[in-house]
Motif scaffolding. Structure first.
Motif, PDB file in Angstrom:
ATOM      1  N   PRO A  20       5.035   5.296  -3.480  1.00  0.00           N
ATOM      2  CA  PRO A  20       3.942   4.887  -2.602  1.00  0.00           C
ATOM      3  C   PRO A  20       4.545   4.010  -1.511  1.00  0.00           C
ATOM      4  O   PRO A  20       5.541   3.327  -1.745  1.00  0.00           O
ATOM      5  N   TRP A  65      -4.987   1.874  -1.466  1.00  0.00           N
ATOM      6  CA  TRP A  65      -5.018   2.537  -2.770  1.00  0.00           C
ATOM      7  C   TRP A  65      -6.196   1.996  -3.551  1.00  0.00           C
ATOM      8  O   TRP A  65      -6.501   0.799  -3.470  1.00  0.00           O
ATOM      9  N   GLY A  83      -2.803  18.447  -8.524  1.00  0.00           N
ATOM     10  CA  GLY A  83      -1.780  18.648  -9.552  1.00  0.00           C
ATOM     11  C   GLY A  83      -1.226  17.358 -10.116  1.00  0.00           C
ATOM     12  O   GLY A  83      -0.439  17.373 -11.054  1.00  0.00           O
ATOM     13  N   ASN A  84      -1.642  16.234  -9.560  1.00  0.00           N
ATOM     14  CA  ASN A  84      -1.141  14.948 -10.038  1.00  0.00           C
ATOM     15  C   ASN A  84      -2.235  14.163 -10.742  1.00  0.00           C
ATOM     16  O   ASN A  84      -3.412  14.424 -10.540  1.00  0.00           O
ATOM     17  N   PRO A  85      -1.845  13.221 -11.585  1.00  0.00           N
ATOM     18  CA  PRO A  85      -2.858  12.423 -12.287  1.00  0.00           C
ATOM     19  C   PRO A  85      -3.591  11.499 -11.327  1.00  0.00           C
ATOM     20  O   PRO A  85      -3.040  11.072 -10.320  1.00  0.00           O
ATOM     21  N   GLY A 140      -0.700   6.457 -12.712  1.00  0.00           N
ATOM     22  CA  GLY A 140      -0.910   7.494 -11.707  1.00  0.00           C
ATOM     23  C   GLY A 140       0.404   8.089 -11.253  1.00  0.00           C
ATOM     24  O   GLY A 140       1.445   7.880 -11.875  1.00  0.00           O
ATOM     25  N   SER A 141       0.329   8.842 -10.184  1.00  0.00           N
ATOM     26  CA  SER A 141       1.508   9.476  -9.604  1.00  0.00           C
ATOM     27  C   SER A 141       2.034   8.618  -8.469  1.00  0.00           C
ATOM     28  O   SER A 141       1.276   7.931  -7.785  1.00  0.00           O
ATOM     29  N   LEU A 142       3.339   8.670  -8.246  1.00  0.00           N
ATOM     30  CA  LEU A 142       3.929   7.955  -7.115  1.00  0.00           C
ATOM     31  C   LEU A 142       3.567   8.621  -5.787  1.00  0.00           C
ATOM     32  O   LEU A 142       3.804   8.058  -4.726  1.00  0.00           O
ATOM     33  N   HIS A 143       2.998   9.814  -5.863  1.00  0.00           N
ATOM     34  CA  HIS A 143       2.602  10.543  -4.649  1.00  0.00           C
ATOM     35  C   HIS A 143       1.134  10.302  -4.312  1.00  0.00           C
ATOM     36  O   HIS A 143       0.465  11.168  -3.777  1.00  0.00           O
ATOM     37  N   ARG A 146      -8.674   2.850  -7.387  1.00  0.00           N
ATOM     38  CA  ARG A 146      -8.965   3.635  -8.584  1.00  0.00           C
ATOM     39  C   ARG A 146      -9.684   4.936  -8.215  1.00  0.00           C
ATOM     40  O   ARG A 146     -10.666   4.907  -7.495  1.00  0.00           O
ATOM     41  N   HIS A 147      -9.177   6.026  -8.734  1.00  0.00           N
ATOM     42  CA  HIS A 147      -9.808   7.344  -8.574  1.00  0.00           C
ATOM     43  C   HIS A 147      -9.877   7.790  -7.115  1.00  0.00           C
ATOM     44  O   HIS A 147     -10.747   8.580  -6.755  1.00  0.00           O
ATOM     45  N   HIS A 171      11.940  15.923  -5.552  1.00  0.00           N
ATOM     46  CA  HIS A 171      10.530  16.325  -5.624  1.00  0.00           C
ATOM     47  C   HIS A 171      10.345  17.841  -5.543  1.00  0.00           C
ATOM     48  O   HIS A 171       9.379  18.387  -6.069  1.00  0.00           O
ATOM     49  N   ARG A 204      -0.974  24.899   5.943  1.00  0.00           N
ATOM     50  CA  ARG A 204      -1.372  25.558   4.707  1.00  0.00           C
ATOM     51  C   ARG A 204      -2.511  26.516   5.001  1.00  0.00           C
ATOM     52  O   ARG A 204      -3.390  26.177   5.788  1.00  0.00           O
ATOM     53  N   PHE A 235      -3.700  14.735  -4.650  1.00  0.00           N
ATOM     54  CA  PHE A 235      -3.380  16.142  -4.917  1.00  0.00           C
ATOM     55  C   PHE A 235      -3.817  16.494  -6.338  1.00  0.00           C
ATOM     56  O   PHE A 235      -3.528  15.758  -7.286  1.00  0.00           O
ATOM     57  N   GLU A 293      -5.431   5.205 -11.852  1.00  0.00           N
ATOM     58  CA  GLU A 293      -6.296   4.463 -12.768  1.00  0.00           C
ATOM     59  C   GLU A 293      -5.898   2.994 -12.726  1.00  0.00           C
ATOM     60  O   GLU A 293      -4.714   2.670 -12.656  1.00  0.00           O
TER      61      GLU A 293
END
Lengths: 290, 290, 290, 290
Positions: B283, B31, B40-42, B82-85, B33-34, B95, B227, B38, B45
């Motif tokens: 995560p 993991w 759609g998630n934050p 951030g997002s847990l995803h 920063r930035h 979810h 997809r 996805f 940071e």
């Protein structure tokens, strides 16, 4: 071989053989919005970030194109913020500095290695999976107590006698957990403060842990070490000794109550730190398997 | 007994006996920063929140009282959001919702169970430790490819043949990982999109997984499933089938490249989700031990 | 003309002519990290996000290319988070809902107009600049008090008499500020609670304000209205009356102490809400010019 | 007198007398989630934090006690995060540093005055209300252009001639706005980059502004000054000259398009910075009244 797997490890295989029943203890505090944490760190915040209601109102995916979502599919996600030192966690090497150059373990100075977005070295990205024999040193049990009294310093003698009482000899690959009993009151931190606040490992206790060669230690308290500091001019001497000088990782708020209730002394311990670059630690959900 | 440990579990003990060498594979993305995530998630940071420099300038602990910190002790911590995803993660039951009542698995409606601070039920606080035999179904290897081409649907036949090629019979307690090979390019998501974007498990592949009775599946992609959706009117039919209808947890962005490079098919799989109340996933730093 | 300026406004020009000396009163609370705020909203957080030290350590702009920054230029910025209702602020129309359809002013239902990222209508992006004659209704002065006692309801009579005592007739274009005196203790919210907690405008006081046709009202308290509610089954009847039913914007935590100390009754009032889309209000730094 | 109001100010009263019609121009960009901003700063985020739906689902106030909320009162609020330099804003003195001691205006070193939670001095809490005569220097109009071409340096001659063309003599109490015309394309920053990117005030233009004694300058661009820097070894020489050396506050992304369309040259300018302690600037909604 191009693989980045770790080298063979007979100790690890041995520790995987410890469990006889496969019963699992969760040693974590759990996590929740606005849960108790160290006052110097930000509160844990959880906010809904995606909801079917929001997606519909805003005409966002998956409700953005007529005919593409007849089943009414939606998804839910969140924005989480906080410190990595929230609830049960492990300290990375960069967490504690000392001296006029603000150096963490290994002589790395914060001036050159701490940026606006975390530490460049000695950070959580360097934390390995933790798998090995766990040993619980149950100090209140040794002393015939439920919980250690406030500001009680756990010394070398307590740790040695607790190990002896459990019939266990600490080796360098062990993960050592020290119990004060505080978690009995968790998450009532006011009661923790009143009944056991500041109890923790003292400097000679920490020196004994160093002498055993262990790489990971933990306790069921916020600060691991006895508070306030017994060493004038050094606010957290045990952190300095273990983490800053010896690179021994400290785990805090490790819940040992269920292990203690069942009289478990040794077990398979597993914890998997999140390797967040720049992070100064990681939330941890350690488990004990017996 | 007052203990909250899980009941004895012979399967778990058996899986702990799988490793012969104790070599550990880290199946996580890491993991930072930035990092890619996805849309759609934050964004993830990471900001430095405590530094010795800041503590000195602001006269805060541990630089708040002359004479108490002669050693120049400081500590470093961060604010993470951030997002847990983000990165390797697991989806909690809450979810994914479906239908006019926005229900997640078990018929829980978002209207009654989704608040401003996350889900009240079916959330990450219900996620158990995941320990068991892991099985890698290496689809590109089966097909003589490095990586599956864009939008390739992994069907029942591919999964069955990959299992056969690996000489393994899937049982209900297995954790099944499906490889597309995308992680070869990680974290270059533009290249992932170009070379393998949208490849993933198709509906009949997912049905086969359901038929095996497994509780946990994973893949080395962002969305697990192929997809865009091959099912008109259902944007994510595999999520609906597995997570919403059958309560099978999906793990995404599970890095299988090192396992594949070494030809590993079965292994001890361990992952320890963080039990954050309200969270819609966690995560995950899964490991494989061989 | 393509310009988006507002139409000519003789009232506005008249109010600009009120000041005789050009002396300016700052009616805001100021803002700072972790300042007191309503418990239901997030704390105000301020974290350094860019620093010369961080830019150097991380080799980021403007310290990323040798030879381009001989002067040692650096910049400093921050990450701020919190609620728009922190400190002195104004409520947007969408801030308060009522009824089974959760409607805000104008019959807009939250179900259709509130998303995950704020309100789609009636939000802060619709807040106009506020310029006009301000009128201070100094209720404690009227009653010969320093500050109103706890839970004191400011009624129609108090407001009318305070206006009379000030020799002023309220007109529809006035901005009316009601003083309780609480700000005398600001930011000691414990003392505010003890000495004046819950004092504020009562329902008949609010009805009188409605009858005057004003568009903006304010007070020097967190909630504007008397607390707890005197109306059974309606926790905030004055908000419902003013904001939800009549679309009258409410300003809170408006510091009137300096105006009161100087006996100022009428003045040029200026406040410039930030037009953040989705926002349910705006922090405000109102000024009075005399 | 105990009042903290500013001293009498004849210039201010004079400027309040400028408007003849009371028509108001909004010179701000507006603000919205994920709006364009400088890449070195965090994105603006807006998330719903309180909703009637959430309050009901979670049984929180005002839906926590049966019988207390028969009217179905609810409230809506948000969590906002981002940089204070988002959209139209003003730079505080601490925003720019220079030299080996990282000093901002007045010789304050970041080492002693920049903490983890912002700057201790020269910060946004020191920003005064800005009220005075505004002057628009319309450079593209002077040159017979719609918008200045990319990297166009606005020099002393351009500014002087634009003032002359407008028939205005700059005095020290004026607020000077320089127009490039970029906002014509706002918020299409790709088009801004293509058609006018990097146009801005050059060093001699800035020196001329210094020579006029003004305290506040602004422009309709992200960086105020011409980019890339024409001065080797100094990445932002105009910021250094104006803000760091002379303490002249810079306003950026000030939308001058409507003023320009209407040929307005002088006007009453009002902007009210939020005095956030530690902040390095403030979002601003400046208005022009004519």
């Amino acid at each position: 071989m191009s693989s980045r797997s770790t080298p063979p490890d007979a100790d690890l295989v041995r520790s995987l053989g410890l469990p006889a029943t496969g019963s699992v203890y969760d040693l974590s505090t759990g996590w929740w919005r606005h849960m108790p944490t160290f006052a110097g760190n930000p509160q844990l915040e959880v906010v809904t970030y995606n909801s079917p209601q929001g997606q519909r109102a805003e005409g966002r995916f998956p409700f953005d194109s007529p005919g593409t979502n007849d089943v009414g599919f939606g998804y839910v996600s969140e924005l989480v913020s906080g410190s990595l030192h929230t609830g049960t966690h492990i300290d990375a090497l960069c967490h504690v500095t000392c001296g006029s150059e603000d150096e963490w373990h290994g002589g790395t100075s914060a001036t050159s290695a701490l940026g606006d977005y975390g530490a460049l070295r000695g950070d959580a990205s360097e934390l390995a999976p933790i798998i090995g024999r766990g040993v619980l040193l149950d100090v209140p049990k040794l002393l015939g107590l439920d919980v250690l009294p406030p500001h009680f310093a756990v010394g070398e003698d307590h740790l040695r006698q607790a190990a002896d009482a459990g019939g266990v000899t600490i080796t360098a690959s062990d993960i050592v957990l020290v119990r004060t009993g505080q978690m009995k009151f968790w998450p009532d931190t006011a009661r923790i403060a009143e009944e056991s606040g500041g109890s923790g490992v003292g400097v000679d206790g920490a020196q004994w842990l160093v002498s055993k060669g262990v790489r990971y230690v933990g306790a069921d308290t916020m600060s691991f070490e006895v508070r306030p500091s017994p060493v004038p001019g050094n606010p957290l001497p045990v952190h300095v000794l273990l983490l800053q000088q010896h690179g021994i990782h400290i785990m805090e708020w490790v819940n040992c109550e269920d292990l203690a209730a069942d009289g478990v002394v040794t077990f398979l311990f597993v914890a998997l730190p999140l390797t967040l670059r720049g992070g100064t630690g990681s939330p941890l959900r350690p488990i004990a398997v017996v």
